[in-house]
Enzyme design. Structure first.
Site, PDB file in Angstrom:
ATOM      1  N   SER A  26       0.821  -1.212   0.000  1.00 54.42           N
ATOM      2  CA  SER A  26       0.000   0.000   0.000  1.00 54.42           C
ATOM      3  C   SER A  26       0.857   1.265   0.000  1.00 54.42           C
ATOM      4  O   SER A  26       0.604   2.207  -0.755  1.00 54.42           O
ATOM      5  CB  SER A  26      -0.931  -0.003   1.218  1.00 54.42           C
ATOM      6  OG  SER A  26      -1.838  -1.072   1.160  1.00 54.42           O
ATOM      7  N   SER A 147     -14.793   2.806  -2.199  1.00 57.60           N
ATOM      8  CA  SER A 147     -13.449   2.268  -1.954  1.00 57.60           C
ATOM      9  C   SER A 147     -12.464   3.398  -1.665  1.00 57.60           C
ATOM     10  O   SER A 147     -12.441   4.411  -2.355  1.00 57.60           O
ATOM     11  CB  SER A 147     -12.971   1.478  -3.185  1.00 57.60           C
ATOM     12  OG  SER A 147     -11.599   1.171  -3.068  1.00 57.60           O
ATOM     13  N   SER A 148     -11.663   3.200  -0.629  1.00 57.81           N
ATOM     14  CA  SER A 148     -10.651   4.202  -0.290  1.00 57.81           C
ATOM     15  C   SER A 148      -9.641   4.386  -1.415  1.00 57.81           C
ATOM     16  O   SER A 148      -8.984   5.424  -1.508  1.00 57.81           O
ATOM     17  CB  SER A 148      -9.921   3.809   0.992  1.00 57.81           C
ATOM     18  OG  SER A 148      -9.212   2.586   0.814  1.00 57.81           O
ATOM     19  N   SER A 175     -12.726   2.253   5.250  1.00 55.96           N
ATOM     20  CA  SER A 175     -11.261   2.083   5.216  1.00 55.96           C
ATOM     21  C   SER A 175     -10.526   3.395   5.463  1.00 55.96           C
ATOM     22  O   SER A 175      -9.605   3.761   4.733  1.00 55.96           O
ATOM     23  CB  SER A 175     -10.830   1.464   3.886  1.00 55.96           C
ATOM     24  OG  SER A 175     -11.437   0.217   3.685  1.00 55.96           O
ATOM     25  N   ASP A 301      -8.765  -6.056   4.962  1.00 55.39           N
ATOM     26  CA  ASP A 301      -7.810  -7.007   4.392  1.00 55.39           C
ATOM     27  C   ASP A 301      -7.378  -8.095   5.369  1.00 55.39           C
ATOM     28  O   ASP A 301      -6.763  -9.080   4.956  1.00 55.39           O
ATOM     29  CB  ASP A 301      -6.575  -6.272   3.864  1.00 55.39           C
ATOM     30  CG  ASP A 301      -6.824  -5.628   2.510  1.00 55.39           C
ATOM     31  OD1 ASP A 301      -7.837  -5.958   1.871  1.00 55.39           O
ATOM     32  OD2 ASP A 301      -6.000  -4.796   2.097  1.00 55.39           O
ATOM     33  N   ARG A 332     -14.862 -12.178  -1.651  1.00 55.65           N
ATOM     34  CA  ARG A 332     -14.155 -12.818  -0.551  1.00 55.65           C
ATOM     35  C   ARG A 332     -15.082 -13.395   0.509  1.00 55.65           C
ATOM     36  O   ARG A 332     -14.735 -14.379   1.172  1.00 55.65           O
ATOM     37  CB  ARG A 332     -13.163 -11.832   0.087  1.00 55.65           C
ATOM     38  CG  ARG A 332     -11.942 -11.602  -0.781  1.00 55.65           C
ATOM     39  CD  ARG A 332     -10.970 -10.612  -0.183  1.00 55.65           C
ATOM     40  NE  ARG A 332      -9.724 -10.588  -0.957  1.00 55.65           N
ATOM     41  CZ  ARG A 332      -8.778  -9.666  -0.842  1.00 55.65           C
ATOM     42  NH1 ARG A 332      -8.927  -8.686   0.028  1.00 55.65           N
ATOM     43  NH2 ARG A 332      -7.686  -9.730  -1.586  1.00 55.65           N
ATOM     44  N   LYS A 402       1.177 -12.022  -6.003  1.00 58.57           N
ATOM     45  CA  LYS A 402       0.524 -10.728  -6.128  1.00 58.57           C
ATOM     46  C   LYS A 402       0.994  -9.768  -5.041  1.00 58.57           C
ATOM     47  O   LYS A 402       1.177  -8.573  -5.291  1.00 58.57           O
ATOM     48  CB  LYS A 402      -0.992 -10.904  -6.058  1.00 58.57           C
ATOM     49  CG  LYS A 402      -1.780  -9.604  -6.113  1.00 58.57           C
ATOM     50  CD  LYS A 402      -3.261  -9.864  -6.084  1.00 58.57           C
ATOM     51  CE  LYS A 402      -4.055  -8.578  -5.947  1.00 58.57           C
ATOM     52  NZ  LYS A 402      -3.869  -7.669  -7.089  1.00 58.57           N
TER      53      LYS A 402
END
Length: 422
Positions: A26, A147-148, A175, A301, A332, A402
């Site tokens: 990040s 989404s942030s 987030s 996450d 998820r 990833k």
């Protein structure tokens, strides 16, 4: 490549279980965009994740078509970056799953600033045709529960906009730590930014900012990734009392929201000792089954990691604040339900919550359970600690590249048996 993962009498028995974790993905991805805008920035300990490497390649390519595969962060950040670069024309695309992940909110926000972006296939989804230009407008209003990464994508280009950016967020923020991380990085790089009463203001960075960056001879050091550390917290939580693992490079004052794992795992008998640029995590007490309820709206996450820890410890749990998990590499929440139920528990999911009672966890005996990963790196790594309890198979194990290419090698160094099956 599928792998069979199991423990033996040497697993975690080394007197020094020490691992060096790559820099935060990040932080690294944010800094790469900022470094492209401000070449004076110098960075140490960049992430070695596939996502970060793909972003680096995209930022330096001369090709008209940029394929970022499964890298969702890169898709969002690059959409804003390319849109703000004059004399730039790019087709931005990705994997089949990426073409199913919505991006309309970000595209419409950029268009309201003056961007020229077209959808090449389905309305509201990649691939995109982006014709870069100077973005003259500087005020936006967005729903705060998006989404942030959309918000961060806009904030990262804001210092180079002629009048900066004023971004008003309406409603509850999703987030928040990731937005705060972005603002903290801007502040550390001497870029003026404020966040007051749901309004973020980033001022245009003049020549004085570049001059300060040039004079600063100390490179920015990226802290190691706390999301990656979470898998070893889970492992220690499932291990016998006295088990220790040392991880580098971590700081007690972190700008990563997932550093919250240190506090959360105290409930599972795991203690964190902060050393100089490292942490020692230790199992200090045996935990009896109980129930836990956590709101992970700021740290989605680590949801998969926590769910697996609760499963392995026989703890009933309810994890909420997970609305964004449905638009990640996979859905998820559904993926977790599918795989957790292979161990004999009944899992309930809603749009933003997962809950289950793992008191009836099935001890597999000789039966090896195969975990499907759904092209999602976090599914593979979150379930790996269960190998301490019984053998498991992780399908498509290379998916960890990833975010954490060395994951299986690090597990092997801790004494686990890692056998390639295909």
């Amino acid at each position: 490549m599928d792998i069979r993962l199991s423990s033996n009498d040497k697993t975690l028995k080394s007197p020094k279980n020490t691992l060096i974790i790559s820099g935060s993905k990040s932080e690294s991805n944010r800094l790469l965009i900022l470094q492209k805008l401000f070449p004076e920035i110098r960075v140490n300990n960049l992430s070695n994740s596939e996502d970060t490497l793909l972003l680096q390649k995209a930022l330096n390519t001369m090709e008209r078509t940029v394929d970022i595969h499964h890298a969702g962060t890169a898709m969002r950040f690059l959409t804003a970056y390319f849109a703000s670069q004059p004399v730039c024309e790019v087709e931005l695309t990705g994997s089949l799953r990426m073409k199913e992940r919505p991006i309309k909110i970000l595209v419409e926000a950029l268009k309201s600033l003056g961007a020229n972006i077209e959808y090449l296939e389905k309305e509201g989804f990649p691939p995109l045709l982006i014709k870069g230009k100077n973005l003259e407008k500087n005020k936006l209003i967005l729903d705060a529960n998006v989404s942030s990464q959309y918000i961060t994508a806009l904030l990262l280009i804001a210092p180079k906009l002629p009048d900066g950016l004023e971004l008003k967020l309406e409603g509850g923020i999703t987030s928040l730590p990731y937005i705060q991380m972005t603002l903290a990085l801007l502040k550390q790089l001497n870029i003026p930014a404020t966040f007051e009463e749901n309004t973020i203001r980033v001022l245009p960075a003049g020549k004085d900012v570049s001059e300060k960056l040039r004079k600063n001879e100390i490179p920015f050091t990226v802290e190691s990734d706390w999301s990656s550390a979470s898998y070893f917290y889970s492992l220690v939580a499932l291990a016998p009392v006295g088990t220790e693992i040392s991880l580098s490079y971590y700081f007690e004052k972190s700008i990563q929201g997932d550093a919250r794992v240190a506090k959360i795992y105290e409930q599972f008998g795991v203690e964190t000792q902060f050393k100089e640029r490292s942490i020692l995590i230790k199992k200090t007490e045996r935990v009896k089954p109980f129930s836990i309820e956590l709101d992970l709206v700021d740290t989605p996450d680590i949801a998969q990691t926590l769910a697996v820890t609760c499963l392995g410890l026989g703890i009933s749990c309810r994890l909420s604040g997970l609305r964004t998990l449905k638009i990640k590499e996979t859905d998820r929440l559904q993926a977790l339900k599918n795989e957790l139920e292979k161990f004999g528990v009944q899992v309930s999911i809603t749009r933003e919550c997962i809950s289950f009672d793992s008191k009836n966890l099935t001890r597999t005996g000789e039966r090896i359970i195969s975990i499907e990963t759904y092209n999602d790196h976090r599914m593979a790594m979150a379930f790996a600690p269960l190998a301490l309890l019984f053998p498991i198979v992780i399908q498509n194990a290379r998916v960890v590249e990833k975010s954490y290419p060395n994951f299986w090698a690090d597990f092997k160094s801790l004494g686990f048996e890692v056998e390639k099956l295909s």
